[in-house]
Every structure is written in C-alpha cells, then in structure tokens.
Write an enzyme that holds these catalytic residues in place. Sequence first.
Site, PDB file in Angstrom:
ATOM      1  N   LYS A 141     -53.849 -89.043   6.419  1.00 44.86           N
ATOM      2  CA  LYS A 141     -55.145 -87.925   6.461  1.00 44.86           C
ATOM      3  C   LYS A 141     -54.883 -86.806   7.257  1.00 44.86           C
ATOM      4  O   LYS A 141     -54.969 -85.801   6.938  1.00 44.86           O
ATOM      5  CB  LYS A 141     -56.391 -88.966   6.986  1.00 44.86           C
ATOM      6  N   ASP A 199     -61.253 -97.828  13.100  1.00 45.86           N
ATOM      7  CA  ASP A 199     -60.509 -97.359  12.102  1.00 45.86           C
ATOM      8  C   ASP A 199     -60.903 -95.766  12.165  1.00 45.86           C
ATOM      9  O   ASP A 199     -61.793 -95.185  12.149  1.00 45.86           O
ATOM     10  CB  ASP A 199     -61.024 -97.790  10.718  1.00 45.86           C
ATOM     11  N   TRP A 204     -64.732 -97.756   3.504  1.00 47.31           N
ATOM     12  CA  TRP A 204     -63.575 -98.533   4.210  1.00 47.31           C
ATOM     13  C   TRP A 204     -64.058 -99.554   5.234  1.00 47.31           C
ATOM     14  O   TRP A 204     -63.467-100.434   5.259  1.00 47.31           O
ATOM     15  CB  TRP A 204     -62.833 -97.231   4.839  1.00 47.31           C
TER      16      TRP A 204
HETATM   17  C1  LIG Z   1     -57.720 -93.467   3.631  1.00 49.03           C
HETATM   18  C2  LIG Z   1     -58.477 -94.642   4.494  1.00 49.03           C
HETATM   19  C3  LIG Z   1     -58.107 -95.734   4.411  1.00 49.03           C
HETATM   20  C4  LIG Z   1     -57.119 -96.590   3.495  1.00 49.03           C
HETATM   21  O1  LIG Z   1     -56.102 -96.021   3.945  1.00 49.03           O
HETATM   22  P1  LIG Z   1     -54.339 -96.592   2.990  1.00 49.03           P
HETATM   23  O2  LIG Z   1     -53.463 -96.106   4.081  1.00 49.03           O
HETATM   24  O3  LIG Z   1     -54.512 -96.257   1.789  1.00 49.03           O
HETATM   25  O4  LIG Z   1     -54.520 -98.110   3.186  1.00 49.03           O
HETATM   26  C5  LIG Z   1     -58.678 -96.773   5.472  1.00 49.03           C
HETATM   27  N1  LIG Z   1     -59.579 -96.143   6.414  1.00 49.03           N
HETATM   28  C6  LIG Z   1     -59.899 -94.771   6.321  1.00 49.03           C
HETATM   29  C7  LIG Z   1     -61.102 -94.159   7.049  1.00 49.03           C
HETATM   30  C8  LIG Z   1     -59.480 -93.969   5.286  1.00 49.03           C
HETATM   31  O5  LIG Z   1     -59.517 -92.659   5.420  1.00 49.03           O
END
Ligand SMILES: *Cc1c(COP(=O)(O)O)cnc(C)c1O
Length: 362
Positions: free
Chosen positions: A195, A171, A101
């Site tokens: 998540k 993030d 990511w």
């Molecule tokens: C799942 C995830 C993403 C991507 O998320 P989307 O909503 O599918 O774009 C980005 N960063 C992390 C840390 C993730 O676990």
Amino acid sequence: MSRIYNFSAGPAMLPVEVLQEAADEMLDYRGCGMSVMEMSHRSKVYETIIQEAQADLRTLLGIPDNYKVLFLQGGASTQFAMIPMNFMKNRKAGYVVTGQWAKKAFAEAKIFGEAVELASSADKTFSYIPDCSDLPITDDMDYVYICENNTIYGTKFKTLPNTKGKNLIADVSSCFLSEPIDVTKYAMLYAGAQKNVGPAGVTICIIREDLITEDVLPQTPTMLRYKIHADNGSMYNTPPAYAIYICGKVFKWLLKTGGLEKRKEVNEEKAKILYDFLDSSELFKGTVEPASRSLMNVPFVTGDSELDAKFIAESKAAGFENLKGHRTVGGMRASIYNAMPVEGVKALVEFMKKFEAENKHA
Ligand SMILES: *Cc1c(COP(=O)(O)O)cnc(C)c1O
C-alpha cells in the site's frame, strides 16, 4: 518514458527515485556482479541490506528498543490468523469492525476463540469510525484489535480506542509511514508493504518484545509463530529478499525527504486539495463523514452510476489510472499514498472540475 498518475489502492505508486535506483542496480548490485534477486539471503551483502532497512525503519518511526521488527510473508491477511494463534491465550479478544479488512480479521479470530465485536460502523456502510471511548472490554480479553485506516471505505481512526489497559493491535497497512505515530501506544502494529511502502510480498510487523513467547495456541505451525521469526532475525527461512530491499530504499527516501513530519504535512496538503474540492462540488461528493476521513484513500461518487462509469473511463484516457472504487462499494476512490505527488492530486482536481462543467446538466 511517460508515467501516469496511478491512484491504485495497492499495489500502488512508489517514488520514482526508488524505482530508478533499483533499475540502476538491477544487473549488478554495487559491484557484486548480480542482482539482489539472485543473491543468497545469508550473504554479507544481503545482511547489510536487511539490517539497514530495519535500522532506517526504527529511526523513521522512533521504534523503542523493546519492540521487534519482523519482515514476514503471506500478506497482511496471514496476520489475521497469526494474531489470535499467538496472542489469544484466554481465547477471547475484542474487535472493532470498521470495514472489510477488520471484518476478515474478526472472522478469522473466531476460528480460534471468542472474538467479540466491540463496536461497528456497518450500520452506515462503514462511512465513519464509531466512538471507541468506552468499549465493552472485559478483563478476560487478550487484546483489542482495530484496522486503523480502512482502505476500501476511506475512514481513519483520528484517536486510538480507549483499550482500558488491554493490548492494542492495529492493522496499519494503508496508513503505515504516512505520518508520525507513537509506537508505545500499540502492543503490535503491522502493514502489508504494497500500500504505502514497497512491493507486495512482505508484511512488516512491529511487536512489543514481552508478547513474543513460546506460549501460543496448540498446533500453531512453526512458520506462524512470531518467536521463530524474531529469534532468527526474520531469516528462519528465505525472506522476501527483493521486496525488503525496495522497502529499505523507500525508508531512505523518506528519511532524506524530511521524515514522517514532512510526510504528514504533504499528505495533509494533498488530502485537503481533494476534500475541499469534493465539499464544493455540485457533482461529486465524498462518501465519508468529515471527522473520519482518511488521508490516504478518498472515495467519492456522483450519485449516478452511469456518470461514475463515464468518469472512470474518461479519467483513465486522460492518464489517471485506477480511480474505480472497490468492487464491493462502487463509485470512485483515489488513493493518494506517500509517493503520489501534490501535482498528481492537483491535476486530478482540475480534471474533475472539467468533467463537472461538461456533465453537470446532463
Ligand atoms: C490490502 C489490505 C489488507 C490485505 O493485504 P494482503 O497483503 O493482500 O493480504 C489488509 N488490511 C488492510 C488495511 C489492507 O489495506
């Protein structure tokens, strides 16, 4: 009704109480005669839903008044572009690359300017968090970017990088609301909901007010400007109304069950059960350096891909769903987010012990 233990990395388990309440309100939300899915986002009823969600989130995380909370669409991945478009004024930023990511965010930033790799753990398949105490940050960098919990590789920053006074953007998709944090350490943090906090479709961004300006890169589309969303209370256009409603219920569930201090305690207990077993097992082993282990995503292997496949098939048959590792790394991964009860982790460990006894000498 039978609910299995779902170890998916996302979309993931939600608290049963939340799902039950949503089911009860599905056809007639509190006497409105309609579902939240069917109501105008401009209605008084919905306004209360989104305002309460925001207020509860502020309470949970202790978000200071000088931070805005935005409910946006496009998934966490859209933030990979919005961040440079809104904040890369010098067209230069530093990225710590600790997994897929972070790599994707880094690549996206390169579309807009000079993205500099400050540190990386690619040399050991992202199995650790690099030392970030003295990164090669230069004065002309607009911000420093990290992915705080690496969902795929199962690593987590235990201390935030020394950003040398630069704004930190994180993030936190897969560790959001898993433990208390000091929001003031970040200029911005954001999380895709699916998540740890709700259904897919909403991304929660928490941004320090002074960063939200009209001074963005030229040709930044309206929908990709934080200021537009901030000025309109996340209602510039139709927000992901139902997803926000469910997130609001999860926030209330977290507040009611002891807040983030309690969550940290339970999450540490769950992770310890699993890591202690992995450390003592002769068959299974964790793939992450102990000092960098995530509380939320726990990857492990047997060292034999056929045995891994057998484990995944047998665990699924026994009611443990989604233990297959990410397609890019193989092996297994147990995601044990907030809604996974302690009993779920204990049951998994018991199953792993049984599997080990049956397969050790195979
Ligand atoms: C799942 C995830 C993403 C991507 O998320 P989307 O909503 O599918 O774009 C980005 N960063 C992390 C840390 C993730 O676990």
